[in-house]
Structure formats: C-alpha cells, structure tokens
Design an enzyme around this catalytic site. Structure first.
Site, PDB file in Angstrom:
ATOM      1  N   LYS A 216      18.782   9.421  -5.667  1.00 40.97           N
ATOM      2  CA  LYS A 216      18.626   8.452  -4.440  1.00 40.97           C
ATOM      3  C   LYS A 216      17.610   7.525  -4.784  1.00 40.97           C
ATOM      4  O   LYS A 216      16.375   8.016  -5.073  1.00 40.97           O
ATOM      5  CB  LYS A 216      18.261   9.348  -3.191  1.00 40.97           C
ATOM      6  CG  LYS A 216      18.484   8.626  -2.033  1.00 40.97           C
ATOM      7  CD  LYS A 216      18.080   9.418  -0.602  1.00 40.97           C
ATOM      8  CE  LYS A 216      18.251   8.733   0.728  1.00 40.97           C
ATOM      9  NZ  LYS A 216      17.997   9.458   1.822  1.00 40.97           N
TER      10      LYS A 216
ATOM     11  N   SER B 101      21.330   8.547   5.436  1.00 40.69           N
ATOM     12  CA  SER B 101      21.164   7.424   4.493  1.00 40.69           C
ATOM     13  C   SER B 101      21.444   7.614   3.192  1.00 40.69           C
ATOM     14  O   SER B 101      21.351   6.748   2.399  1.00 40.69           O
ATOM     15  CB  SER B 101      19.449   7.322   4.769  1.00 40.69           C
ATOM     16  OG  SER B 101      18.641   8.398   4.333  1.00 40.69           O
TER      17      SER B 101
ATOM     18  N   SER C 104      20.781  13.174   6.681  1.00 36.38           N
ATOM     19  CA  SER C 104      20.776  12.177   5.784  1.00 36.38           C
ATOM     20  C   SER C 104      21.542  12.671   4.468  1.00 36.38           C
ATOM     21  O   SER C 104      22.153  12.075   3.602  1.00 36.38           O
ATOM     22  CB  SER C 104      19.677  11.526   5.175  1.00 36.38           C
ATOM     23  OG  SER C 104      19.648  10.287   5.958  1.00 36.38           O
TER      24      SER C 104
END
Ligand code: GLN
Length: 478
Positions: free
Chosen positions: A80, A155, A179
């Site tokens: 990420k 996210s 997320s």
C-alpha cells in the site's frame, strides 16, 4: 511458464524449493498480469520492475546454491502506497507527496526484506487512507475486478484488487476503520486486521495513531498465517507494540472447531444489512455449528455509536498528524508564488490536499478546539471506552464473534461521492472492531446474485489472531 501468478504463497514457495520454476518466472507472470490488467483496474500506482527483478534473481541464486530460504523468499508482494519503501516513491496517493521517495524502509518492509520479499510495487489507496472506496486517490479510483463499474473498496483498494487479479501473491495494507476488511470483502479475498499494536506502525504514514493497524491480503488462510508470522512482534521504534509473545500461527491451521463458542452480535444482523449478505454469512455459521461449534447471540449495544465516535476521533488525530505537511518540512512546495509565510502554508496545503482530506482537517480542528473539546473529542473517547468494555464482556462468553464485513455489496463508482455520510456507513460493522482494538479476519463468504463477492469477519480477543485463523481455515477446507 504462464499462470504462475495464480498460485498462493505456499504453493509458489513449494514450487521454488522443488525447483519447478524460478522466482524470476513467478515475477514475470505477475508483471504480465499487471501489464494486461492494471490499465483498467488501476491497482498499482508504481511498479518497481527493476528492483523486483534484482531481488528475484538474487533469490534464484540462493536456491541454486542450496541455501535455506524462507517461505516468503522470492514471492512477489505489493505494498500500500503509504508504507515507506526505501528508494521507491511513496505518495499516500496525495498531491502533496507525489514526488516523495523515502530514505528508509518501514519496519514491516525491513522484516519482509529480511525474508527476501520481492517488492513488485506500490498500490492505490484513498488519499492518506481516508475513504472506503479508493476513489479519493490522486491517481483515480481502483476498479473492482468482478465488475469494472464498481469500487474495489477502500482505503486499501489497490492492495485488494491486485491480489484478486493475481498481480502478486499478497499485499500489505492498513486498517484504521475497515480499510483492509472492506476491500477484501469487496474483492473476494482474505484480509487480516490485527490487534492494535501487533504489527509495528514505524515507517507507515500515520492516519489516526490510536487506531491504525498494518495487515495483509492473501488468497488463502494459510498465507494469512505465513505473512502474519513474518510481520508481527515488538519493535523498539513503535512503543505501542507490546512484548506479547508471537505464537506459531501455522499451529492454528487444520484444527477443528468442536466446542468452540461462536457469538453472533445481534446488531451485525439488524436493519440496514442486506438480506443476501446475512444469509451468506449464516450459511457459513451453519457449517461451524454442524461441526460442533456452539453458536449464540451476543449483544454489542453501542455498535450504533461507533461511526460517530470514529468520525470525531479520526479527524482529530488526522488533523494533528497532517500538520507536518506544510510544504517546508514535509510535502510539496506550492506551484504559485506566495506573498508571505501564511500564504505559503495555505497554498501548499490548498493545492496539496484533496477534498476529503480538507473536510476531515476542518472537522478535526473543530472537535479539538477549546470550546468544543469536551463536547466532542472527550465524549467520543468515553464512548470508545464503553465499546472496548462491551467487546471484553462479549469475549467472556464466546471465543470469537462472526458477522458480515459490509452491510452492502460493492457500490458503483461515483455512487456515494457526493454523499460522504452514506459512504461512511459502509464501515458501520468494521469500525467497532477498530474502536475495541481487537483483531478480525475478513473471509470470502460466496457471491450474491449479481456475482459480487460477500465477506464475513471473524473477530477475536486482543492478540488472539490465531483463533481467527483457526475458524477461517476450517471454513476454507469445509
Ligand atoms: N473508510 C474509513 C475511513 O474513511 C476507514 C479508513 C481506514 O481504515 N484507513 O476513514
């Protein structure tokens, strides 16, 4: 070779050790998948082909020389893009960090590099991890591999979509309010949200420091155990990682669930949760019951306050954490020509942050301001404590709790962009778990009539990720 990218970590690792293929072969197939699908999915925002190839070649040399290698050696992983990777751009998908290249690795990256990870690239997210759909990214939204008109969740949407699309074997993400679990559920893979403090946050851009956790996405429960083993544990650079023993997570695989007490929080099956989703989760619960688990209803009465607690606390912590991005110490300088220092700050932050971030900074500074601190921030902290206690009480009666991850299926791109409250409600069942600081594993629970994935979450007491793994593995094999 073709299709090696579809393997799990454990299958790929076995193949490497048996010399059926090389790490370079694995990487090439992953890169081919990225080449073929990233244009439409937008899961990766940076691909480090050169760096990945160098590590893959080094691992192949070790194997050829008969050196002992770890399970994760030579296995391609996506990260990420708010986790610092030395020498590889780390943008948090925000204009303010678009050119930032970290001079060091986050602890999780250091740990995985020590096991010869092949870091293939950086994955898309909502700016600074604020969002539930990955639409708030300066690189544009990640699309759902099952339906390109829908979101991948957020996210960590890029990390979830990358695993589903077989662009790599596993990815790292963060879960502050859902997320990891939400995108795992929307993309049909496994997603581990760890106990707060189980994995070091050092080198990971802070969203809300008392809520942030680092975890991972995989294609199997066994792989969840493998990656967790590698990244969990105390870190002197993150004082919120306590010295709690890291158990052998593989030891929780292949166990039965007879006699296990499973709680179904009644609030997780109430109004607002789609019928098809409840039924899919209950079908999995029935498998556990049939195998001798004892299933009972539990009560988490403050679930209805969790979203409100979150959206007071999170913006408060976020606004404090983002203060450092002023275009001088951190972040891009403004493109315009500011007339004085105040103007410089305003321009840098005005240009550098997207709308959702600005909204949260305004809410955060408001709830922390002198006149409102007691009414909002302090009150939210008190309700958070009530939620923590309710989870602790429930775990006096049951070993784990099970419920849906999301009350709704993956929504359409753009559907909630003008309605932040509706978007926030997608996390109504994930946020309470973050408030309580306990671990939860998102597990695939079939598909709805439209062919979209449904996910359930297995929630365990603090530092008992092993129990999530045990139940998930049983469901996967039965
Ligand atoms: N969707 C939630 C939010 O927008 C959760 C984000 C997260 O876990 N990083 O804040």
């Amino acid at each position: 070779m073709g299709k090696l990218n579809e393997l799990t970590i454990s299958a790929a690792s076995k193949g490497l050790k048996e010399k059926k293929f090389s790490s370079v072969d694995l990487l090439k197939d992953c890169l081919a998948a990225i080449e073929a699908k990233n244009g439409e999915l937008n899961a990766f925002v940076t691909v480090d082909e050169k760096g990945a190839m160098e590590t893959a070649e080094a691992v192949d040399k070790k194997i050829a020389a008969g050196e002992k290698i770890s399970v994760l050696a030579g296995i391609p992983c996506g990260v990420k893009d708010l986790i610092c990777t030395k020498g590889v751009r780390t943008t948090c998908c925000s204009p303010i960090l678009k050119d930032f290249v970290p001079p060091y690795d986050a602890t999780v990256i250091e740990k995985l590099k020590a096991q010869d990870m092949v870091m293939i690239g950086k994955t898309n997210l909502d700016e600074f991890a604020c969002g539930g759909s990955s639409e708030h990214s300066c690189f544009g939204p990640t699309k759902n591999p099952f339906d390109l008109g829908r979101v991948a969740g957020g996210s960590s949407g890029g990390s979830a979509a990358a695993v589903t699309a077989n662009m790599c074997m596993y990815t790292l993400g963060t879960d502050t309010g859902g997320s990891i679990r939400l995108p795992a559920s929307f993309c049909g893979n496994y997603g581990m949200k760890v106990t707060y403090g189980r994995v070091s946050r050092s080198g990971v851009n802070a969203m809300a420091s008392s809520w942030d956790t680092i975890g991972h996405f995989t294609k199997s429960t066994e792989d969840i155990a493998t990656v967790l083993q590698a990244i969990a544990g105390k870190d002197r650079r993150d004082l919120t990682t306590p010295d709690v023993k890291v158990p052998d997570y593989n030891g929780f695989l292949g166990k039965d669930v007879k006699g296990m007490k499973i709680g179904l929080p009644k609030q997780y099956f109430g109004e607002g949760v789609q019928k098809e989703i409840k039924e899919a989760v209950m079908a999995k619960v029935a498998i556990l019951e049939k195998a001798g688990a004892e299933v009972m209803e539990v009560d988490l009465p403050s679930t209805k306050y969790a979203v409100a607690v979150y959206y007071v606390s999170i913006p408060a912590e976020l606004s404090a954490n983002l203060e450092r991005f002023d275009g001088i110490r951190y972040g891009k300088k403004p493109a315009s020509d500011p007339k004085d220092l105040m103007d410089f700050y305003c321009e840098a932050r005005g240009e550098g942050f997207g709308d959702e971030i600005k909204r949260r900074i305004m809410i955060g500074t408001y709830v922390l301001s002198a006149g409102y601190y007691d009414a909002y921030y302090k009150k939210a902290q008190k309700v958070r404590t009530v939620i923590v206690n309710e989870f602790a009480d429930a775990f006096k009666k049951v070993d784990v709790m099970i419920g849906p991850v999301s009350p709704i299926p993956p929504f359409r791109i753009g559907e909630f962009m003008d309605d932040p409250l509706a978007m926030y409600m997608a996390d109504a069942l994930t946020i309470p778990v973050n408030a309580a600081g306990v671990p939860a594993l998102a597990v695939p629970a079939g598909k709805d009539k439209a062919g979209l994935p449904i996910g359930l979450q297995i929630i365990a007491p603090q530092f008992e990720e092993g129990k999530c793994i045990q139940v998930s593995d049983f469901l996967e094999k039965n």
